[in-house]
Design a protein around this motif. Structure first.
Motif, PDB file in Angstrom:
ATOM      1  N   THR A 111      83.477   3.254  18.077  1.00  0.00           N
ATOM      2  CA  THR A 111      82.958   4.704  18.253  1.00  0.00           C
ATOM      3  C   THR A 111      81.715   5.045  17.600  1.00  0.00           C
ATOM      4  OG1 THR A 111      85.213   5.372  18.031  1.00  0.00           O
ATOM      5  CG2 THR A 111      83.770   6.990  17.849  1.00  0.00           C
ATOM      6  N   VAL A 112      80.869   5.620  18.440  1.00  0.00           N
ATOM      7  CA  VAL A 112      79.328   6.022  18.081  1.00  0.00           C
ATOM      8  C   VAL A 112      79.281   6.939  17.174  1.00  0.00           C
ATOM      9  CG1 VAL A 112      77.089   6.712  19.082  1.00  0.00           C
ATOM     10  CG2 VAL A 112      78.538   5.000  20.214  1.00  0.00           C
ATOM     11  N   ILE A 113      78.656   7.004  16.227  1.00  0.00           N
ATOM     12  CA  ILE A 113      78.468   8.043  15.251  1.00  0.00           C
ATOM     13  C   ILE A 113      77.508   9.005  15.649  1.00  0.00           C
ATOM     14  CG2 ILE A 113      78.211   8.501  12.778  1.00  0.00           C
ATOM     15  CD1 ILE A 113      79.204   5.590  12.189  1.00  0.00           C
ATOM     16  N   ALA A 114      76.136   8.539  15.564  1.00  0.00           N
ATOM     17  CA  ALA A 114      75.094   9.142  15.878  1.00  0.00           C
ATOM     18  C   ALA A 114      73.857   8.405  16.833  1.00  0.00           C
ATOM     19  CB  ALA A 114      74.232   9.443  14.537  1.00  0.00           C
ATOM     20  N   GLN A 115      73.042   9.098  17.209  1.00  0.00           N
ATOM     21  CA  GLN A 115      72.075   8.490  18.404  1.00  0.00           C
ATOM     22  C   GLN A 115      70.722   8.889  18.000  1.00  0.00           C
ATOM     23  OE1 GLN A 115      74.245   9.016  22.184  1.00  0.00           O
ATOM     24  NE2 GLN A 115      74.688   6.707  22.430  1.00  0.00           N
ATOM     25  N   ALA A 116      69.734   8.232  18.275  1.00  0.00           N
ATOM     26  CA  ALA A 116      68.547   9.029  18.600  1.00  0.00           C
ATOM     27  C   ALA A 116      67.879   8.532  19.879  1.00  0.00           C
ATOM     28  CB  ALA A 116      67.579   8.359  17.630  1.00  0.00           C
ATOM     29  N   ARG A 117      67.183   9.587  20.555  1.00  0.00           N
ATOM     30  CA  ARG A 117      66.947   9.468  21.934  1.00  0.00           C
ATOM     31  C   ARG A 117      65.199   9.317  22.106  1.00  0.00           C
ATOM     32  NH1 ARG A 117      70.952  11.762  25.828  1.00  0.00           N
ATOM     33  NH2 ARG A 117      72.905  11.883  24.477  1.00  0.00           N
ATOM     34  N   VAL A 118      64.827   8.370  23.097  1.00  0.00           N
ATOM     35  CA  VAL A 118      63.168   8.426  23.301  1.00  0.00           C
ATOM     36  C   VAL A 118      63.041   8.437  24.843  1.00  0.00           C
ATOM     37  CG1 VAL A 118      62.758   7.111  20.921  1.00  0.00           C
ATOM     38  CG2 VAL A 118      63.188   5.658  23.149  1.00  0.00           C
ATOM     39  N   PRO A 119      61.900   8.846  25.108  1.00  0.00           N
ATOM     40  CA  PRO A 119      61.653   8.917  26.594  1.00  0.00           C
ATOM     41  C   PRO A 119      61.398   7.294  26.887  1.00  0.00           C
ATOM     42  CG  PRO A 119      59.821   9.547  25.345  1.00  0.00           C
ATOM     43  CD  PRO A 119      60.807   9.418  24.443  1.00  0.00           C
ATOM     44  N   VAL A 120      61.755   6.916  28.113  1.00  0.00           N
ATOM     45  CA  VAL A 120      60.962   5.801  28.856  1.00  0.00           C
ATOM     46  C   VAL A 120      59.821   6.145  29.799  1.00  0.00           C
ATOM     47  CG1 VAL A 120      61.299   3.973  30.509  1.00  0.00           C
ATOM     48  CG2 VAL A 120      63.156   5.055  29.180  1.00  0.00           C
ATOM     49  N   HIS A 121      58.624   5.778  29.266  1.00  0.00           N
ATOM     50  CA  HIS A 121      57.282   6.199  29.966  1.00  0.00           C
ATOM     51  C   HIS A 121      56.830   5.290  31.286  1.00  0.00           C
ATOM     52  CE1 HIS A 121      56.619   8.852  26.824  1.00  0.00           C
ATOM     53  NE2 HIS A 121      56.102   8.073  25.976  1.00  0.00           N
ATOM     54  N   PRO A 122      56.355   5.772  32.222  1.00  0.00           N
ATOM     55  CA  PRO A 122      55.733   4.924  33.204  1.00  0.00           C
ATOM     56  C   PRO A 122      55.034   3.806  32.804  1.00  0.00           C
ATOM     57  CG  PRO A 122      55.670   7.315  33.776  1.00  0.00           C
ATOM     58  CD  PRO A 122      56.131   7.364  32.494  1.00  0.00           C
ATOM     59  N   GLY A 123      55.165   2.940  33.232  1.00  0.00           N
ATOM     60  CA  GLY A 123      54.534   1.676  32.791  1.00  0.00           C
ATOM     61  C   GLY A 123      54.721   0.689  31.398  1.00  0.00           C
ATOM     62  N   ASP A 124      55.912   1.515  30.823  1.00  0.00           N
ATOM     63  CA  ASP A 124      56.427   0.854  29.563  1.00  0.00           C
ATOM     64  C   ASP A 124      56.956  -0.575  30.062  1.00  0.00           C
ATOM     65  OD1 ASP A 124      56.451   2.163  27.264  1.00  0.00           O
ATOM     66  OD2 ASP A 124      58.260   3.486  28.114  1.00  0.00           O
ATOM     67  N   ASP A 125      56.790  -1.464  29.280  1.00  0.00           N
ATOM     68  CA  ASP A 125      57.506  -2.887  29.240  1.00  0.00           C
ATOM     69  C   ASP A 125      58.642  -2.967  28.239  1.00  0.00           C
ATOM     70  OD1 ASP A 125      55.930  -3.681  27.187  1.00  0.00           O
ATOM     71  OD2 ASP A 125      54.592  -4.709  28.129  1.00  0.00           O
ATOM     72  N   ALA A 126      59.345  -3.978  28.017  1.00  0.00           N
ATOM     73  CA  ALA A 126      60.337  -3.950  26.947  1.00  0.00           C
ATOM     74  C   ALA A 126      59.707  -4.109  25.570  1.00  0.00           C
ATOM     75  CB  ALA A 126      60.980  -5.656  27.002  1.00  0.00           C
ATOM     76  N   LEU A 186      62.182   1.393  17.609  1.00  0.00           N
ATOM     77  CA  LEU A 186      62.247   0.937  16.303  1.00  0.00           C
ATOM     78  C   LEU A 186      61.704   2.050  15.407  1.00  0.00           C
ATOM     79  CD1 LEU A 186      62.811  -1.487  14.421  1.00  0.00           C
ATOM     80  CD2 LEU A 186      60.481  -1.867  14.639  1.00  0.00           C
ATOM     81  N   GLU A 187      60.809   3.017  16.130  1.00  0.00           N
ATOM     82  CA  GLU A 187      60.652   4.103  15.266  1.00  0.00           C
ATOM     83  C   GLU A 187      61.429   5.082  14.843  1.00  0.00           C
ATOM     84  OE1 GLU A 187      57.112   6.178  17.128  1.00  0.00           O
ATOM     85  OE2 GLU A 187      55.781   4.398  17.016  1.00  0.00           O
ATOM     86  N   VAL A 188      62.613   5.091  15.792  1.00  0.00           N
ATOM     87  CA  VAL A 188      63.732   6.125  15.672  1.00  0.00           C
ATOM     88  C   VAL A 188      64.808   5.385  14.965  1.00  0.00           C
ATOM     89  CG1 VAL A 188      62.958   7.774  17.448  1.00  0.00           C
ATOM     90  CG2 VAL A 188      64.872   5.864  17.892  1.00  0.00           C
ATOM     91  N   GLU A 189      64.876   3.892  15.027  1.00  0.00           N
ATOM     92  CA  GLU A 189      66.032   3.396  14.385  1.00  0.00           C
ATOM     93  C   GLU A 189      66.123   3.638  12.866  1.00  0.00           C
ATOM     94  OE1 GLU A 189      66.771  -0.734  15.006  1.00  0.00           O
ATOM     95  OE2 GLU A 189      66.183  -0.708  17.216  1.00  0.00           O
ATOM     96  N   HIS A 190      64.975   3.430  12.229  1.00  0.00           N
ATOM     97  CA  HIS A 190      64.683   3.625  10.913  1.00  0.00           C
ATOM     98  C   HIS A 190      65.487   5.019  10.382  1.00  0.00           C
ATOM     99  CE1 HIS A 190      61.731   0.300  10.796  1.00  0.00           C
ATOM    100  NE2 HIS A 190      62.828  -0.198  11.184  1.00  0.00           N
ATOM    101  N   PRO A 191      64.804   6.018  10.697  1.00  0.00           N
ATOM    102  CA  PRO A 191      65.429   7.372  10.164  1.00  0.00           C
ATOM    103  C   PRO A 191      66.822   7.420  10.665  1.00  0.00           C
ATOM    104  CG  PRO A 191      63.755   7.517  12.067  1.00  0.00           C
ATOM    105  CD  PRO A 191      63.649   6.250  11.494  1.00  0.00           C
ATOM    106  N   LEU A 192      67.427   6.998  11.892  1.00  0.00           N
ATOM    107  CA  LEU A 192      68.662   7.156  12.418  1.00  0.00           C
ATOM    108  C   LEU A 192      69.587   6.532  11.284  1.00  0.00           C
ATOM    109  CD1 LEU A 192      70.770   7.949  14.562  1.00  0.00           C
ATOM    110  CD2 LEU A 192      70.315   5.863  15.571  1.00  0.00           C
ATOM    111  N   LEU A 193      69.439   5.177  10.756  1.00  0.00           N
ATOM    112  CA  LEU A 193      70.342   4.603  10.179  1.00  0.00           C
ATOM    113  C   LEU A 193      70.241   5.201   8.904  1.00  0.00           C
ATOM    114  CD1 LEU A 193      72.233   2.233   9.770  1.00  0.00           C
ATOM    115  CD2 LEU A 193      69.936   0.670   9.110  1.00  0.00           C
ATOM    116  N   ILE A 194      69.215   5.559   8.178  1.00  0.00           N
ATOM    117  CA  ILE A 194      69.239   6.260   6.919  1.00  0.00           C
ATOM    118  C   ILE A 194      69.921   7.492   6.832  1.00  0.00           C
ATOM    119  CG2 ILE A 194      67.785   7.349   5.086  1.00  0.00           C
ATOM    120  CD1 ILE A 194      67.410   4.144   5.459  1.00  0.00           C
ATOM    121  N   ALA A 195      69.984   8.452   8.100  1.00  0.00           N
ATOM    122  CA  ALA A 195      70.516   9.671   8.045  1.00  0.00           C
ATOM    123  C   ALA A 195      72.109   9.511   8.106  1.00  0.00           C
ATOM    124  CB  ALA A 195      70.025  10.348   9.362  1.00  0.00           C
TER     125      ALA A 195
END
Length: 223
Positions: A146-161, A169-178
């Motif tokens: 079961t998912v507790i919490a999520q952080a969302r980011v946009p996918v931009h045109p021209g993005d690669d993996a 990764l920029e939102v992973e850290h604050p999400l995990l801490i929260a």
């Protein structure tokens, strides 16, 4: 003070975020051990030698043997919470059941989409406009707790993996801490196949806002 054990296979950037939050006083907890299936993992170097445990799974006669040794080592440090952060080895059913209810994982996708590996490339291939990260309770089925919490980011045109991975990764850290703040405050629990926050069932994952706070999708007040 709540005790956290960390499982990591790689460089340990989420581990470092936790250590930094503890050092700054924003996460009232202590890391009591870092455990890895990769003896050379950079994550191990982020803590003193007496907090490190690692072993090569190939040195064990079976998967169950490695999991039992890992579980015994974790149990010895008496953690309140066990956090998988970049731990790339699948945990066996017996291990998960041994620590069920205090075993958390952070996964780089908006679960239930893109369980497993290569989440960023798969997101781009699907043409999704949004991606992110999820923290969930671990169950025997891969990335299905079961998912507790999520952080969302946009996918931009021209993005690669790689560019998308960096944004996540920029939102992973604050999400995990929260999420860990809720956990160490005694506000988070697994109830069967559900999540409870402050004793109330959570029917939709919490969302991380721009200030690093968790909010219910239908409520304006941060938790």
């Amino acid at each position: 003070m709540q005790r956290i054990a960390m499982l990591a296979s790689g460089r340990g950037s989420n581990l470092q975020a936790i250590l930094d939050a503890i050092a700054s006083g924003t996460l009232p907890a202590q890391v009591v051990g870092v455990f890895s299936d990769k003896p050379g993992a950079a994550a191990l170097e982020r803590v003193p030698a007496d907090l490190r445990w690692s072993a090569d799974p190939k040195s064990f006669a079976s998967r169950e043997g490695f999991d039992a040794a890992l579980g015994d080592a974790i149990a010895a440090v008496q953690p309140d919470w066990i956090v998988c952060a970049g731990y790339l080895r699948i945990l066996g059913d017996a291990f998960v059941e041994r620590f069920r209810g205090r075993l958390l994982n952070i996964h780089p996708s908006l679960l239930p989409k893109f369980r497993g590996l290569r989440t960023h490339a798969r997101c781009i291939a699907e043409g999704d406009r949004e991606h992110g990260a999820s923290v969930h309770f671990v169950i025997p089925e891969l990335d299905a707790g079961t998912v507790i919490a999520q952080a969302r980011v946009p996918v931009h045109p021209g993005d690669d993996a790689d560019t998308l991975a960096a944004r996540v990764l920029e939102v992973e850290h604050p999400l995990l801490i929260a999420v860990l703040r809720l956990a160490v405050a005694g506000r988070l629990a697994e109830r069967g196949t559900n999540v409870a926050v402050d004793g109330h069932p959570l029917f939709t994952p919490l969302l991380l806002d721009s200030a690093g706070a968790l909010r219910s999708p239908d409520a304006g007040t941060p938790l």
